[in-house]
Design a protein around this motif. Structure first.
Motif, short mmCIF file in Angstrom:
data_model
loop_
_atom_site.label_atom_id
_atom_site.label_comp_id
_atom_site.label_asym_id
_atom_site.label_seq_id
_atom_site.Cartn_x
_atom_site.Cartn_y
_atom_site.Cartn_z
N MET A 231 0.84 -1.21 0.00
CA MET A 231 0.00 0.00 0.00
C MET A 231 0.87 1.25 0.00
O MET A 231 0.63 2.20 -0.75
N ALA A 232 1.89 1.24 0.84
CA ALA A 232 2.79 2.39 0.91
C ALA A 232 3.52 2.60 -0.41
O ALA A 232 3.67 3.73 -0.89
N SER A 233 3.97 1.50 -1.01
CA SER A 233 4.68 1.60 -2.28
C SER A 233 3.77 2.16 -3.37
O SER A 233 4.20 2.99 -4.19
N TYR A 234 2.53 1.74 -3.36
CA TYR A 234 1.56 2.19 -4.37
C TYR A 234 1.27 3.68 -4.23
O TYR A 234 1.16 4.41 -5.23
N LEU A 235 1.16 4.16 -2.97
CA LEU A 235 0.68 5.52 -2.73
C LEU A 235 1.77 6.55 -2.46
O LEU A 235 1.49 7.74 -2.42
N MET A 236 3.01 6.11 -2.31
CA MET A 236 4.02 7.03 -1.76
C MET A 236 4.39 8.17 -2.69
O MET A 236 4.92 9.19 -2.24
N ASP A 237 4.11 8.06 -3.98
CA ASP A 237 4.44 9.13 -4.91
C ASP A 237 3.23 9.82 -5.50
O ASP A 237 3.35 10.58 -6.47
N VAL A 238 2.06 9.60 -4.92
CA VAL A 238 0.86 10.26 -5.46
C VAL A 238 0.97 11.77 -5.30
O VAL A 238 0.29 12.53 -6.01
N GLY A 239 1.83 12.23 -4.41
CA GLY A 239 2.02 13.67 -4.24
C GLY A 239 2.53 14.37 -5.48
O GLY A 239 2.32 15.58 -5.66
N TYR A 240 3.19 13.62 -6.36
CA TYR A 240 3.68 14.22 -7.61
C TYR A 240 2.52 14.72 -8.47
O TYR A 240 2.72 15.61 -9.33
N SER A 241 1.32 14.15 -8.27
CA SER A 241 0.17 14.59 -9.08
C SER A 241 -0.22 16.03 -8.77
O SER A 241 -0.97 16.65 -9.53
N ARG A 242 0.29 16.57 -7.66
CA ARG A 242 -0.03 17.95 -7.27
C ARG A 242 1.16 18.88 -7.44
O ARG A 242 1.11 20.04 -7.01
N LEU A 243 2.23 18.38 -8.03
CA LEU A 243 3.44 19.19 -8.18
C LEU A 243 3.73 19.46 -9.65
O LEU A 243 3.46 18.62 -10.51
N GLU A 244 4.31 20.61 -9.91
CA GLU A 244 4.81 20.92 -11.25
C GLU A 244 6.33 20.74 -11.19
O GLU A 244 7.04 21.56 -10.64
N VAL A 245 6.79 19.62 -11.75
CA VAL A 245 8.22 19.30 -11.70
C VAL A 245 8.78 19.31 -13.12
O VAL A 245 8.20 18.70 -14.03
N LYS A 246 9.90 19.98 -13.31
CA LYS A 246 10.53 20.03 -14.62
C LYS A 246 11.01 18.64 -15.03
O LYS A 246 11.58 17.91 -14.22
N GLN A 247 10.79 18.29 -16.28
CA GLN A 247 11.22 16.99 -16.80
C GLN A 247 12.65 17.12 -17.34
O GLN A 247 12.88 17.17 -18.55
N THR A 248 13.59 17.19 -16.43
CA THR A 248 15.00 17.36 -16.79
C THR A 248 15.87 16.65 -15.77
O THR A 248 15.49 16.55 -14.60
N PRO A 249 17.03 16.16 -16.18
CA PRO A 249 17.91 15.47 -15.23
C PRO A 249 18.68 16.43 -14.33
O PRO A 249 19.23 16.02 -13.32
N LYS A 250 18.72 17.70 -14.70
CA LYS A 250 19.52 18.66 -13.94
C LYS A 250 18.61 19.69 -13.28
O LYS A 250 18.30 20.73 -13.86
N LEU A 251 18.18 19.36 -12.07
CA LEU A 251 17.34 20.27 -11.31
C LEU A 251 18.20 21.24 -10.51
O LEU A 251 19.28 20.88 -10.04
#
Length: 517
Positions: A231-251
């Motif tokens: 359950m934790a593995s399934y849900l642990m990154d759902v927070g990304y659905s509310r973030l605007e993250v650049k699709q780049t390797p160099k943040l």
């Protein structure tokens, strides 16, 4: 005249002065055409240890050559002490073997290692796994617009329970192949769904197999723990659905600081659903904190910022009616953080979640790079493990599910070069380059021959890492010390595999160093 020895047919009695036995080998001159170029040879350390290995297995598993590329002895079963004694005469001049034999042969002489029944079984059903991934994709899309609900929590519980039941009911679940990459490569789902599905499957496999080893016979009592981790593995990154993250390797540091908030956001998103247990939420909140202790590490979010954020949210809910359950959960998390409450099982679960997440990311296509091969991903995780994972954590990945993720191929093999780390009584770290002599049941515990010591080059960007190794710091070990990690209980562990694709300059330098030493 230089002498060379090659195998002859039993009917040939032309040369009775064989170096080993009459009629078994015949003397050849350097005019023969079967001379191997030096660049195709690697030096074989002819030691008492290697000879004892040959004796134990009753086999010389490699063709052995002199420094000029002339054959000394062909691979041979049931060698005698006379064979070994006469072979030792070439110890000072050097004995060599074909580099191409490294991947073909093991020290026991089996060109094709015996696979236990069940190791070729593909463990995951194509249709069911693809459906799981597509349902995950639909959930992710819903969470971009709505809060996590009780109905969604029940759906996730049922989905992971079905996945676990199918896995553990397969008679080959302890040995078979994780064909998850094969299935998802044609499932036609989003990257987010692919990541969610992969890490849930890999985390499940690590948890089930390691618990099977430790607590065999208690499968039913362990099921709740398995489901909590999934359950934790399934849900642990759902927070990304509310973030605007650049699709780049160099943040930038600022952009990475945003990424570091996703465990908190994922935790907060699950609070409306009482079906998600507090223990699951604790795992979600800490899933990027695998390093235990006070040393330099890559854990996030920072404990202070995490504590401050939770207090702020608690104060907000304290002013609202009907939020007592949510407030109680936050109070529990604050208590755990403030008092550093933990158990060995909890720490292992956090490491499993983090490792499964890294593996899923590396083996998935990203906007800035293609997916890495499964074996390459495992090597990259190992090579970046020093500041994040314990030896036990890496063992859980490589020894219990590693070969299942790579179609029964180890990432550490006979003839490879690896780097070990150890800590002395004064807490100083030492790093050694070693040659792999033998790999038994556990690839993280090989038998090694020390070549030299070397200093790492540490780098601090958005993470601490070993950027490379300083070739100028090398100090040769003239003793060529042998150590069998499977028989040791010390601090020495493999932290880096010197791969010709991942670090070609280091591999070439070490190969030449070993050849000439």
């Amino acid at each position: 005249m230089n002498l060379q020895f090659i195998e002859s047919t039993p009917t040939s009695h032309k040369h009775s002065e064989s170096f080993f036995y009459p009629n078994e080998y015949r003397i050849m001159s350097t005019n023969d055409s079967n001379i191997v170029p030096r660049e195709k040879l690697a030096k074989f350390e002819l030691t008492e240890e290697s000879l004892n290995s040959f004796r134990k297995n009753q086999n010389i598993p490699l063709d052995l050559y002199n420094k000029d590329g002339q054959i000394l002895i062909h691979k041979k079963r049931n060698p005698t002490e006379a064979d070994f004694g006469k072979l030792l005469k070439f110890e000072m001049q050097g004995v060599y073997f074909l580099i191409s034999e490294l991947k073909k042969n093991k020290p026991n002489g089996n060109e094709k290692p015996y696979l236990e029944p069940g190791r070729t079984t593909k463990l995951f059903d194509v249709e069911k796994t693809a459906r799981f991934a597509k349902q995950s994709q639909a959930l992710i899309e819903e969470l971009r617009k709505t809060s996590f609900s009780s109905d969604q929590a029940v759906f996730v519980q049922n989905s992971v329970n079905e996945l676990l039941t199918d896995f553990t009911s397969n008679p080959d679940f302890e040995l078979g192949i994780f064909n998850i990459l094969e299935i998802l490569s044609v499932a036609g789902v989003s990257v987010e769904s692919e990541l969610m599905t992969k890490r849930t499957v890999v985390a499940m496999g690590m948890k089930v197999r390691t618990r099977k080893i430790v607590n065999e016979g208690k499968e039913e009592s362990n099921k709740k723990d398995h489901l909590s981790l999934m359950m934790a593995s399934y849900l642990m990154d759902v927070g990304y659905s509310r973030l605007e993250v650049k699709q780049t390797p160099k943040l930038t540091k600022e952009e990475y600081a945003v990424v570091q908030q996703h465990p908190i956001i994922s935790y907060l998103m699950t609070l409306p659903a009482p079906e998600v247990e507090s223990h699951v939420r604790t795992l979600i909140l800490n899933h990027h904190r695998p390093y235990r202790g006070n040393g330099v590490n890559n854990n996030f979010p920072d404990p202070r910022s995490l504590f401050t954020k939770l207090m702020s949210v608690r104060d907000k809910y304290n002013r609202e009616v009907g939020k007592e359950r949510i407030t109680q959960d936050i109070e529990l998390q604050l208590h755990l953080q403030e008092n550093n409450v933990t158990t060995s099982s909890f720490e292992e679960d956090i490491a499993i979640l983090s490792l499964a997440s890294e593996y899923a990311s590396l083996t998935s296509n990203q906007p800035w790079r293609p997916a890495f091969k499964s074996s390459t991903a495992l090597k990259m995780i190992l090579n970046d493990s020093f500041f994040s994972y314990s030896n036990k954590n890496i063992r859980h990945l490589l020894d219990y599910v590693g070969s299942s993720l790579t179609n029964n191929e180890n990432i550490i093999n006979f003839g490879d070069f690896v780097i070990t780390a150890s800590v002395d009584s004064e807490r100083r770290a030492h790093f050694d380059i070693c040659l792999v002599l033998d790999v038994g049941r556990y690839q993280t515990r090989p038998k090694l021959q020390r070549i030299c010591s070397i200093n790492p080059v540490f780098q601090k960007g958005i993470k601490f890492k070993i950027a490379d190794f300083d070739l100028k710091s090398i100090k040769i070990d003239r003793r060529k010390a042998i150590m069998d990690l499977a028989l040791q209980a010390g601090t020495t562990r493999v932290i880096y595999t010197i791969d010709p694709e991942l670090n070609p300059a280091l591999h070439e330098a070490v190969y030449k160093l070993n050849l000439n030493s």
